[in-house]
Motif scaffolding. Structure first.
Motif, PDB file in Angstrom:
ATOM      1  N   TYR A 175       2.500   1.781  -0.001  1.00 55.76           N
ATOM      2  CA  TYR A 175       1.835   1.017  -1.061  1.00 55.76           C
ATOM      3  C   TYR A 175       1.362   1.938  -2.182  1.00 55.76           C
ATOM      4  CZ  TYR A 175       1.472  -3.393   1.618  1.00 55.76           C
ATOM      5  OH  TYR A 175       1.733  -4.554   2.290  1.00 55.76           O
ATOM      6  N   VAL A 180       1.282  -0.682  -5.375  1.00 58.51           N
ATOM      7  CA  VAL A 180       0.858  -2.044  -5.045  1.00 58.51           C
ATOM      8  C   VAL A 180      -0.348  -1.971  -4.119  1.00 58.51           C
ATOM      9  CG1 VAL A 180       3.228  -2.884  -5.273  1.00 58.51           C
ATOM     10  CG2 VAL A 180       2.339  -2.308  -2.998  1.00 58.51           C
ATOM     11  N   GLN A 185       2.459  -8.323  -3.357  1.00 57.43           N
ATOM     12  CA  GLN A 185       2.973  -7.405  -4.373  1.00 57.43           C
ATOM     13  C   GLN A 185       4.082  -6.526  -3.800  1.00 57.43           C
ATOM     14  OE1 GLN A 185      -0.481  -5.230  -5.641  1.00 57.43           O
ATOM     15  NE2 GLN A 185      -1.269  -6.890  -6.937  1.00 57.43           N
ATOM     16  N   TRP A 189       7.874  -6.300  -5.135  1.00 57.08           N
ATOM     17  CA  TRP A 189       8.426  -4.999  -5.511  1.00 57.08           C
ATOM     18  C   TRP A 189       9.701  -4.725  -4.723  1.00 57.08           C
ATOM     19  CZ3 TRP A 189      10.012  -0.449  -3.477  1.00 57.08           C
ATOM     20  CH2 TRP A 189      10.130   0.650  -4.337  1.00 57.08           C
TER      21      TRP A 189
END
Length: 203
Positions: A175, A180, A185, A189
């Motif tokens: 992440y 993100v 998210q 992505w």
């Protein structure tokens, strides 16, 4: 000359593996790079790359084995154990820690019905995977593929034979690298950056 087919859900992973084997044209010939289960060019051996796969009840591995007369060899990190591969019918198992020379030697050994010898050095840098250009390690990228496929952390840990803390660590670092902060998210992505699998059998 051994005719080898390469199978994986992600084309970028196949290209990296093909680059490794291409260094040894006198010993292996690549006849297929496919995300499908049925090999179209009658290989002697299928090298099944487990990137983005989970070892528990891998339906696609079983389909590849059932759909082809060739020996099917699993190519994986240690978190897809050899016993899991053999339980599902694989003829052999080769580690992603192998150099290209040791990988080819292992392919030859399995094709001839022998056990591969221990590796002599570290793996090559030619391996590729989705998200690599964004700084994701192969393990972090695999965790992201499982998230994109809708798996929760507990299910990833159970089915990948990892501790929940290990899974969470991989996810946190992934992440941070892709910028993100939550699962939604990360999924968005992932779909924008090549993590949408071609596999329809699930994980």
């Amino acid at each position: 000359m051994i005719r080898v087919a390469l199978s994986n859900d992600y084309e970028i992973a196949l290209l990296g593996l093909a680059a490794m084997l291409a260094q040894h044209p006198d010993r292996v010939q690549i006849v297929d790079l496919t995300t499908e289960t049925d090999m179209s060019h009658d290989p002697d051996l299928v090298l099944f790359d487990t990137f983005g796969r989970l070892p528990e009840e891998d339906a696609k591995l079983r389909q590849v084995i059932e759909s082809n007369d060739a020996k099917v060899v699993v190519y994986s990190w240690d978190d897809y154990p050899e016993e899991a591969a053999r339980r599902q019918g694989a003829a052999g198992y080769l580690s992603k820690s192998l150099s290209s020379a040791d990988l080819v030697a292992g392919i030859v050994a399995i094709h001839e019905g022998r056990q591969p010898t221990a590796p002599t050095d570290d793996g090559d840098a030619e391996l590729t995977w989705p998200g690599q250009v964004h700084g994701l390690s192969a393990r972090e990228a695999e965790m992201l593929t499982f998230i994109v496929r809708g798996l929760r952390n507990e299910e990833i840990a159970r089915r990948a034979y990892l501790s929940i803390n290990t899974v969470k660590t991989y996810i946190r670092t992934a992440y941070r690298k892709i910028g993100v902060t939550n699962r939604a998210q990360a999924v968005a992505w992932g779909f924008r950056n090549g993590f949408g699998s071609t596999d329809e059998t699930g994980v």
